[in-house]
Design a protein around this motif. Structure first.
Motif, mmCIF file in Angstrom:
data_model
loop_
_atom_site.group_PDB
_atom_site.id
_atom_site.type_symbol
_atom_site.label_atom_id
_atom_site.label_comp_id
_atom_site.label_asym_id
_atom_site.label_seq_id
_atom_site.Cartn_x
_atom_site.Cartn_y
_atom_site.Cartn_z
ATOM 1 N N ILE A 239 6.430 -4.982 -10.690
ATOM 2 C CA ILE A 239 6.922 -5.268 -9.890
ATOM 3 C C ILE A 239 7.100 -5.753 -8.907
ATOM 4 O O ILE A 239 7.436 -7.066 -8.597
ATOM 5 C CB ILE A 239 8.448 -3.726 -9.608
ATOM 6 C CG1 ILE A 239 8.306 -3.598 -11.386
ATOM 7 C CG2 ILE A 239 8.892 -4.470 -9.062
ATOM 8 C CD1 ILE A 239 8.870 -1.588 -10.830
ATOM 9 N N PRO A 240 5.979 -5.669 -7.832
ATOM 10 C CA PRO A 240 5.913 -6.086 -6.748
ATOM 11 C C PRO A 240 5.612 -6.836 -6.788
ATOM 12 O O PRO A 240 5.499 -8.324 -5.976
ATOM 13 C CB PRO A 240 4.769 -5.087 -6.234
ATOM 14 C CG PRO A 240 4.281 -4.316 -7.012
ATOM 15 C CD PRO A 240 5.383 -4.298 -7.840
ATOM 16 N N LEU A 271 6.355 2.467 -11.457
ATOM 17 C CA LEU A 271 6.141 2.498 -9.759
ATOM 18 C C LEU A 271 5.003 2.503 -8.735
ATOM 19 O O LEU A 271 4.626 2.876 -8.080
ATOM 20 C CB LEU A 271 7.091 3.836 -8.974
ATOM 21 C CG LEU A 271 8.045 4.202 -9.783
ATOM 22 C CD1 LEU A 271 9.074 4.786 -9.093
ATOM 23 C CD2 LEU A 271 9.096 2.544 -9.675
ATOM 24 N N VAL A 274 4.281 -1.054 -7.111
ATOM 25 C CA VAL A 274 4.515 -0.855 -6.553
ATOM 26 C C VAL A 274 3.798 0.404 -4.929
ATOM 27 O O VAL A 274 3.851 -0.533 -3.450
ATOM 28 C CB VAL A 274 5.864 0.199 -6.252
ATOM 29 C CG1 VAL A 274 7.694 -0.232 -5.303
ATOM 30 C CG2 VAL A 274 6.880 -0.314 -7.569
ATOM 31 N N LEU A 275 3.975 1.366 -5.156
ATOM 32 C CA LEU A 275 2.587 2.217 -4.331
ATOM 33 C C LEU A 275 1.593 1.815 -3.839
ATOM 34 O O LEU A 275 1.523 1.147 -2.756
ATOM 35 C CB LEU A 275 2.677 3.083 -4.743
ATOM 36 C CG LEU A 275 3.432 4.544 -5.270
ATOM 37 C CD1 LEU A 275 3.187 5.803 -5.375
ATOM 38 C CD2 LEU A 275 4.507 4.628 -3.840
ATOM 39 N N TYR A 278 2.069 -1.659 -1.526
ATOM 40 C CA TYR A 278 2.894 -1.633 -0.279
ATOM 41 C C TYR A 278 2.092 -0.896 0.202
ATOM 42 O O TYR A 278 2.060 -1.585 1.649
ATOM 43 C CB TYR A 278 3.721 -1.895 -0.828
ATOM 44 C CG TYR A 278 4.860 -2.454 -0.831
ATOM 45 C CD1 TYR A 278 5.333 -4.145 -0.404
ATOM 46 C CD2 TYR A 278 5.408 -3.012 -1.999
ATOM 47 C CE1 TYR A 278 6.161 -5.201 -1.314
ATOM 48 C CE2 TYR A 278 6.271 -3.874 -2.469
ATOM 49 C CZ TYR A 278 6.545 -4.784 -2.700
ATOM 50 O OH TYR A 278 7.481 -5.788 -2.786
ATOM 51 N N LEU A 279 1.219 0.258 0.160
ATOM 52 C CA LEU A 279 0.775 0.773 1.482
ATOM 53 C C LEU A 279 -0.339 0.900 0.982
ATOM 54 O O LEU A 279 -1.225 1.418 1.969
ATOM 55 C CB LEU A 279 1.274 2.882 0.424
ATOM 56 C CG LEU A 279 2.762 2.654 0.771
ATOM 57 C CD1 LEU A 279 2.451 4.081 0.729
ATOM 58 C CD2 LEU A 279 3.326 2.874 2.090
ATOM 59 N N GLN A 280 -0.919 -0.064 0.355
ATOM 60 C CA GLN A 280 -2.711 -0.600 -0.209
ATOM 61 C C GLN A 280 -3.392 1.000 -0.263
ATOM 62 O O GLN A 280 -4.379 0.207 0.389
ATOM 63 C CB GLN A 280 -2.817 -0.970 1.296
ATOM 64 C CG GLN A 280 -2.427 -2.333 1.882
ATOM 65 C CD GLN A 280 -2.164 -3.113 3.306
ATOM 66 O OE1 GLN A 280 -1.588 -3.418 3.963
ATOM 67 N NE2 GLN A 280 -3.758 -3.273 3.142
ATOM 68 N N VAL A 281 -3.185 2.067 -0.424
ATOM 69 C CA VAL A 281 -3.325 2.656 -1.261
ATOM 70 C C VAL A 281 -3.989 2.249 -2.804
ATOM 71 O O VAL A 281 -4.018 3.218 -3.934
ATOM 72 C CB VAL A 281 -3.008 4.229 -1.235
ATOM 73 C CG1 VAL A 281 -2.295 4.564 0.238
ATOM 74 C CG2 VAL A 281 -1.381 3.877 -2.252
ATOM 75 N N HIS A 282 -5.250 2.047 -2.410
ATOM 76 C CA HIS A 282 -6.155 1.015 -3.896
ATOM 77 C C HIS A 282 -6.683 2.289 -4.527
ATOM 78 O O HIS A 282 -6.650 1.930 -5.646
ATOM 79 C CB HIS A 282 -7.188 0.475 -3.110
ATOM 80 C CG HIS A 282 -7.378 -0.405 -1.852
ATOM 81 N ND1 HIS A 282 -6.125 -1.793 -1.909
ATOM 82 C CD2 HIS A 282 -7.098 -0.277 -0.504
ATOM 83 C CE1 HIS A 282 -5.539 -1.932 -1.029
ATOM 84 N NE2 HIS A 282 -6.791 -1.735 -0.083
ATOM 85 N N PHE A 284 -5.484 5.049 -5.573
ATOM 86 C CA PHE A 284 -4.020 6.813 -5.565
ATOM 87 C C PHE A 284 -4.042 6.697 -6.834
ATOM 88 O O PHE A 284 -4.595 5.772 -7.984
ATOM 89 C CB PHE A 284 -3.292 5.668 -4.882
ATOM 90 C CG PHE A 284 -1.349 6.832 -4.982
ATOM 91 C CD1 PHE A 284 -2.116 8.009 -4.488
ATOM 92 C CD2 PHE A 284 -0.198 6.780 -6.272
ATOM 93 C CE1 PHE A 284 -1.490 9.149 -4.664
ATOM 94 C CE2 PHE A 284 0.526 7.798 -6.779
ATOM 95 C CZ PHE A 284 0.360 9.424 -5.756
ATOM 96 N N GLN A 288 -1.841 12.497 -8.466
ATOM 97 C CA GLN A 288 -1.507 13.197 -7.342
ATOM 98 C C GLN A 288 -0.256 13.254 -7.291
ATOM 99 O O GLN A 288 0.210 14.952 -6.186
ATOM 100 C CB GLN A 288 -1.644 12.557 -6.641
ATOM 101 C CG GLN A 288 -3.826 12.416 -6.148
ATOM 102 C CD GLN A 288 -4.285 11.282 -5.099
ATOM 103 O OE1 GLN A 288 -4.391 10.036 -5.293
ATOM 104 N NE2 GLN A 288 -3.237 11.428 -3.702
ATOM 105 N N ILE A 289 0.898 12.785 -8.079
ATOM 106 C CA ILE A 289 2.467 13.085 -7.981
ATOM 107 C C ILE A 289 2.954 14.443 -8.419
ATOM 108 O O ILE A 289 2.767 15.091 -9.163
ATOM 109 C CB ILE A 289 3.553 12.065 -7.962
ATOM 110 C CG1 ILE A 289 2.361 11.009 -7.339
ATOM 111 C CG2 ILE A 289 4.605 12.376 -8.328
ATOM 112 C CD1 ILE A 289 3.157 9.600 -8.338
#
Lengths: 291, 291
Positions: A239-240, A271, A274-275, A278-282, A284, A288-289
């Motif tokens: 999506i991004p 999603l 998307v995270l 944009y949050l650059q959490v390479h 992630f 963890q959710i």
């Protein structure tokens, strides 16, 4: 826990009494979760979206389909959406801890069940038995009205059920596909030509991203243009990336994005990018959710 | 379905045999889901994070705590993390379909249970009985070693359990708080002064966002500076606003963001503003997500 989604399209969206009876059959057991029910009068069509463990989804889909086949008469059906059967299209969508192969097994068991009820059945996408049956559009070409002729052609022998036209039920298409993401981006312009240029830039068919289907629409009440998309593989075309390409192309023409819409059910896994983007959490992990 | 999270901090992170026995007590029944278990040798501390229906969480936490109280002897505890008890801090965190009041009831039932085992208990944050007991830092000031003196002071009478110092168990703090998001942003600079300026700009204590706690760290192996944060209310101070403020402040000094980290468990609802902000999906509902 395994999780499978079903998105069942039936050819009734006006007689809500029928829709309610089909819904009651679906929900007779409480082991699945209905996440969306959308009846459209123009289309004369209802879409049931529900999720659960594969076996529960199979049984629930059998209950739903048997009731819809009983109550809907295709000889009287009119509506603006392409269709060829009372139970029209039944995609099964692997969501979590389930392979495409396992989902295909479920689709095939459902197809055999419907065939046993006397309904001609075609398998499509990942459950197709021949390459030319991959595409729903090709199978449904000519719609319900073309079925009597089409079914005389050995090339269009159904995968399950009777080999001749059944007027009351028509035919059903079932199979397995990747989850769709319906994503619309609204541009601060009334110039549809700009919308068309952006569509050309992003959609696979014209050289853009392989897994993007897109059209440009005028939103007359909002005085805007919309790029309306189906992202058919959010892993390979996230999506991004699509969002930022649209932003960049729009900027060329001095146009900003007013807003966007994610329409209907959205898979959590879509999603992830998307995270990360944009949050650059390479590093992630979606594990963890919690919820 | 109601969903409550517990994040239990016990004062043992070196003897993994003890940690394993406590874990077995926690998981004796299968009605909760352990989402994180983190033992730290330096801290000599283990954090158990698990989620489930409120009553199941209460029972599981009683089992865990009883076992930890039995096996851990605070008279022999050393570690670099502040602590005052064998079962040190037990926050309950409302996740879904549960009010703060309901969660406070659970915390208080847990507190009564521990008091009944002979452990002095203090309630904090949303379960506090006095304003000066809101803050964990204030309750824990002076740590375990200060307890014998502190407990002679009527101001520090425990909320539950014996009114005198218990050497083996120390004291426990339990209560209810909003979910934390641990978020670190790595900057492409080795200049810690730039990190400190950015920390000053974003954290609540120095005029930044009210619900941000932050420090600047040198990441020597990466040759970078990290802004290490706890976002203590992601609804009122959302993640993307903090991210973009850091980006903007870093840009002033010609510094880019190399990457970021969301550390440990992350509540799904904290991601709502990430989607809405970056994808501009103003009307998106988290109810649309399926998994």
């Amino acid at each position: 826990m395994k999780s499978l989604l079903a998105e069942v399209n039936i050819s009734e969206g006006r007689n809500l009494d029928v829709v309610e009876k089909v819904k009651l059959a679906l929900l007779e057991k409480e082991d699945i979760r209905l996440i969306d029910l959308d009846s459209d009068k123009d289309h004369n069509r209802t879409v049931f979206t529900y999720i659960g463990e594969p076996d529960a989804i199979l049984e629930a889909t059998k209950r739903l389909a048997a009731k819809a086949i009983e109550l809907i008469d295709m000889t009287k059906h009119e509506g603006s959406h392409p269709r060829m059967g009372a139970v029209d299209v039944v995609p099964f969508i692997p969501v979590k801890n389930i392979t495409t192969e396992e989902a295909v097994k479920i689709a095939r068991e459902f197809g055999k069940f419907l065939g046993g009820l006397g309904v001609p059945v075609y398998y499509y996408e990942d459950a197709a038995t021949k390459p030319e049956r991959m595409s729903l559009v090709k199978i449904r070409k000519g719609q319900y009205e073309a079925l009597p002729e089409k079914m005389k052609n050995p090339e269009w022998e159904p995968d399950e059920g009777p080999h001749e036209f059944v007027p009351k039920s028509g035919a059903t298409v079932t199979g397995v596909r990747f989850p769709l993401v319906a994503f619309n981006v609204n541009l601060k312009t009334e110039n549809i030509e700009i919308g068309k240029k952006i569509v050309k830039a992003v959609r696979g068919a014209t050289g853009g991203y392989k897994y993007v289907r897109a059209i440009a629409l005028s939103l007359e009440d909002k005085k805007m243009v919309q790029v309306s998309m189906n992202l058919v593989n959010y892993e390979k075309t996230p999506i991004p990336r699509v969002m930022e390409t649209i932003r960049s192309e729009a900027t060329r023409y001095g146009v900003l994005i007013d807003g966007a819409e994610l329409v209907g059910p959205v898979p959590l896994m879509a999603l992830e990018e998307v995270l990360k983007h944009y949050l650059q959490v390479h590093d992630f992990s979606m594990e963890q959710i919690y919820y």
